[in-house]
Motif scaffolding. Sequence first.
Motif, PDB file in Angstrom:
ATOM      1  N   ALA A 349     -13.906  -5.317  -0.394  1.00 49.43           N
ATOM      2  CA  ALA A 349     -12.315  -5.133  -0.071  1.00 49.43           C
ATOM      3  C   ALA A 349     -11.808  -4.129  -0.719  1.00 49.43           C
ATOM      4  CB  ALA A 349     -11.378  -5.658  -1.077  1.00 49.43           C
ATOM      5  N   GLY A 350     -12.035  -2.847  -1.393  1.00 47.36           N
ATOM      6  CA  GLY A 350     -11.473  -1.578  -2.034  1.00 47.36           C
ATOM      7  C   GLY A 350     -11.481  -0.555  -1.073  1.00 47.36           C
ATOM      8  N   THR A 351     -12.364  -0.729  -0.911  1.00 46.47           N
ATOM      9  CA  THR A 351     -13.026   0.351   0.464  1.00 46.47           C
ATOM     10  C   THR A 351     -11.751  -0.046   1.710  1.00 46.47           C
ATOM     11  OG1 THR A 351     -14.495  -1.131   1.631  1.00 46.47           O
ATOM     12  CG2 THR A 351     -15.180   0.700  -0.301  1.00 46.47           C
ATOM     13  N   LEU A 352     -11.259  -1.130   1.930  1.00 47.38           N
ATOM     14  CA  LEU A 352     -10.856  -1.893   2.325  1.00 47.38           C
ATOM     15  C   LEU A 352      -9.180  -1.514   2.718  1.00 47.38           C
ATOM     16  CD1 LEU A 352     -12.200  -5.689   3.704  1.00 47.38           C
ATOM     17  CD2 LEU A 352     -12.284  -3.487   5.265  1.00 47.38           C
ATOM     18  N   ALA A 353      -8.731  -1.209   1.162  1.00 48.67           N
ATOM     19  CA  ALA A 353      -7.774  -1.072   0.502  1.00 48.67           C
ATOM     20  C   ALA A 353      -7.376   0.586   0.461  1.00 48.67           C
ATOM     21  CB  ALA A 353      -7.398  -1.560  -1.235  1.00 48.67           C
ATOM     22  N   ALA A 354      -8.350   1.152   0.109  1.00 53.94           N
ATOM     23  CA  ALA A 354      -8.207   2.849   0.525  1.00 53.94           C
ATOM     24  C   ALA A 354      -8.184   2.958   2.103  1.00 53.94           C
ATOM     25  CB  ALA A 354      -9.762   3.247   0.049  1.00 53.94           C
ATOM     26  N   GLY A 355      -8.647   2.262   2.626  1.00 53.62           N
ATOM     27  CA  GLY A 355      -8.516   2.754   4.602  1.00 53.62           C
ATOM     28  C   GLY A 355      -7.280   2.072   4.711  1.00 53.62           C
ATOM     29  N   ASP A 356      -6.631   0.966   4.253  1.00 54.63           N
ATOM     30  CA  ASP A 356      -4.696   0.899   4.901  1.00 54.63           C
ATOM     31  C   ASP A 356      -3.918   1.938   3.528  1.00 54.63           C
ATOM     32  OD1 ASP A 356      -6.007  -1.258   6.419  1.00 54.63           O
ATOM     33  OD2 ASP A 356      -5.585  -2.809   4.241  1.00 54.63           O
ATOM     34  N   LEU A 357      -4.778   2.461   2.710  1.00 53.56           N
ATOM     35  CA  LEU A 357      -3.817   3.206   2.051  1.00 53.56           C
ATOM     36  C   LEU A 357      -3.647   4.553   2.610  1.00 53.56           C
ATOM     37  CD1 LEU A 357      -1.978   3.910  -0.164  1.00 53.56           C
ATOM     38  CD2 LEU A 357      -3.258   4.719  -1.161  1.00 53.56           C
ATOM     39  N   ARG A 358      -4.980   5.056   3.221  1.00 53.32           N
ATOM     40  CA  ARG A 358      -5.174   6.356   3.399  1.00 53.32           C
ATOM     41  C   ARG A 358      -4.317   6.382   5.374  1.00 53.32           C
ATOM     42  NH1 ARG A 358     -10.204   6.619   1.883  1.00 53.32           N
ATOM     43  NH2 ARG A 358     -11.080   5.672   3.484  1.00 53.32           N
ATOM     44  N   ARG A 359      -4.373   4.817   6.182  1.00 50.25           N
ATOM     45  CA  ARG A 359      -4.008   4.866   6.819  1.00 50.25           C
ATOM     46  C   ARG A 359      -2.211   4.936   7.592  1.00 50.25           C
ATOM     47  NH1 ARG A 359      -6.615   1.537   8.774  1.00 50.25           N
ATOM     48  NH2 ARG A 359      -5.710  -0.225   7.968  1.00 50.25           N
ATOM     49  N   TRP A 360      -1.711   4.158   6.170  1.00 49.04           N
ATOM     50  CA  TRP A 360      -0.243   4.115   5.814  1.00 49.04           C
ATOM     51  C   TRP A 360       0.469   5.881   5.767  1.00 49.04           C
ATOM     52  CZ3 TRP A 360      -0.628  -0.087   1.554  1.00 49.04           C
ATOM     53  CH2 TRP A 360      -0.779  -1.342   2.232  1.00 49.04           C
ATOM     54  N   ARG A 361      -0.109   6.667   4.807  1.00 48.45           N
ATOM     55  CA  ARG A 361      -0.213   7.791   4.987  1.00 48.45           C
ATOM     56  C   ARG A 361       0.139   8.453   5.751  1.00 48.45           C
ATOM     57  NH1 ARG A 361      -2.112   8.827  -1.882  1.00 48.45           N
ATOM     58  NH2 ARG A 361       0.229   6.731  -2.419  1.00 48.45           N
ATOM     59  N   TRP A 362      -0.550   8.259   6.325  1.00 49.45           N
ATOM     60  CA  TRP A 362      -1.358   9.638   7.356  1.00 49.45           C
ATOM     61  C   TRP A 362      -0.176   8.759   8.325  1.00 49.45           C
ATOM     62  CZ3 TRP A 362      -1.982  13.460  10.074  1.00 49.45           C
ATOM     63  CH2 TRP A 362      -2.260  13.545  10.907  1.00 49.45           C
ATOM     64  N   TYR A 363       0.923   7.578   8.898  1.00 44.46           N
ATOM     65  CA  TYR A 363       1.550   7.627  10.084  1.00 44.46           C
ATOM     66  C   TYR A 363       3.061   7.750   9.838  1.00 44.46           C
ATOM     67  CZ  TYR A 363      -1.952   5.612  13.165  1.00 44.46           C
ATOM     68  OH  TYR A 363      -2.849   4.998  14.515  1.00 44.46           O
ATOM     69  N   ARG A 364       2.965   7.518   8.384  1.00 42.91           N
ATOM     70  CA  ARG A 364       4.713   8.177   7.804  1.00 42.91           C
ATOM     71  C   ARG A 364       4.773   8.762   6.814  1.00 42.91           C
ATOM     72  NH1 ARG A 364       3.344   4.661   3.029  1.00 42.91           N
ATOM     73  NH2 ARG A 364       3.410   2.444   3.724  1.00 42.91           N
ATOM     74  N   GLY A 365       3.668   9.179   6.297  1.00 42.97           N
ATOM     75  CA  GLY A 365       4.098   9.573   4.108  1.00 42.97           C
ATOM     76  C   GLY A 365       3.741   8.529   2.886  1.00 42.97           C
TER      77      GLY A 365
END
Length: 495
Positions: A349-365
């Motif tokens: 679950a933690g790796t899923l959260a880390a992947g979501d965070l990277r994706r958010w920050r890539w798309y909108r900082g």
Amino acid sequence: MADRDSIGDYDLLSEIGQGGMGRVHLASHRGSGERVALKVLRTQFVSDDEGRRRLAREVSSLQRVYSRWVAGVVGADPWGEVAWLATRYVPGPTLHDKVLREGPLPRSVVEQLAGDLAEGIADCHAVGVLHRDIKPANIILEGATPILIDFGLARVAEDPKITVTGVLIGTPGYLPPEIAVGDPATPASDVHSWASVVTYAATGRAPFGDGNAMKLMDRARRGDHDLDGVPQPLRGVLAQALAPDPADRPTLEELREWLRTPRRPFARKPAERLSLSDRAERAKATTPLLPQPALPASGAAALSRHPGLEKLRRGALWLGLLAFAAGVVAAWPGLGLLTVLGVAGLIRAGTLAAGDLRRWRWYRGRKWHDAPRLLIGAPWRLVRAVPKTVLLGLWGYGFVVAATLIGFALQLSLEATLALAGLSFVIALWRGSGRDRLRDPVARVVHRVSARWVPWILGFAVVVVLAVFPMQTLAAEGPQFAGGDEPWWVELLGW
């Protein structure tokens, strides 16, 4: 420099290559005997203190990268008579030489290379390091495994375009168009180079053909690539990754997710269009280099570490973690299995959260609400982690049953059999389906803790205390089964 036979703590054995930035020697450490690839940089790249400080900051950041797909830095001295850095030596041909000699790689090998290379790049992006010069000549094949070398040398120059003496920092044909025209590099830049390398492995030629540097960069700018010979659906993925606009390329996380099952078509939502200033802000927000400490003049002392001792520290930490996991299962069989499986689910679950965070920050900082959003979405990520965790537990339980029967056949004691079952369960989780979401974060933590003595001593002390506790329970009271009574199979098997 040709008459030198040693640099720093290393004896030079032979020259194994050279490029625009310096010579590469096979060298041996006088103390441990470990062989390394030692790069001696040309004086024009470190002709003043500013150049040496840039190299020192770069090496300091690269030492944070721990990945089995990267030839990491093991020592350096930016302040010596000659500036040098040593990386892990990887015996084997470069991807360029392999394809040149034997032709395009088979489809299965290309898919494995694409996945492994994406994982190595992701390990580096996770600590804020961009390669900027991913090309076939910078990938060594260790068996079938690609290993990234020359990591970060392109960052010695502040400007990724033409710098010292007209040298192009980056390789036309594999250089992303945004870097060639002076835009800021982002993770999407390495995605573009990744696609170019995979195309070369699959077809034996670069995606933008041959010709002078200006023609190649113009084709890359227009997206005029040639992917004939690349099998579908990989061709479609590479076409998107080679898009001229970084915003049109898939993210590295999307690629990694798809590459785990690369037979299905790749699809993603259209990316937003960004102005140059927005891309610059996004690059700062999503790929910040970690703070670089100021280095003393004795750069070798500050940067070098003994690779043999670090491996011993890692090994001791791994053994301690294995002892703890096996001991928990042996001391509390039912509860121990659920505990180990639960920890695996939390890590997933933690790796899923880390992947979501990277994706958010890539798309909108970066946004102030990133942390609350992660917290609010935590229950859903736990739910998402449940199906594969349950399947992994069922897979591991089969190993537990097999280990129990082996223990009975060998007439081992009940305690030894349960410890063997616990060890088998942990190995099954480590090697089972979806193991990357468990193995990668744990391995990254172990590598980082083991890199320095003080964190390792603290971490190892904690692991030892955790491992001793179930062992003391076993020695004093024996296995503690749920409900307090020994299950029927213990009596049936004669323990």
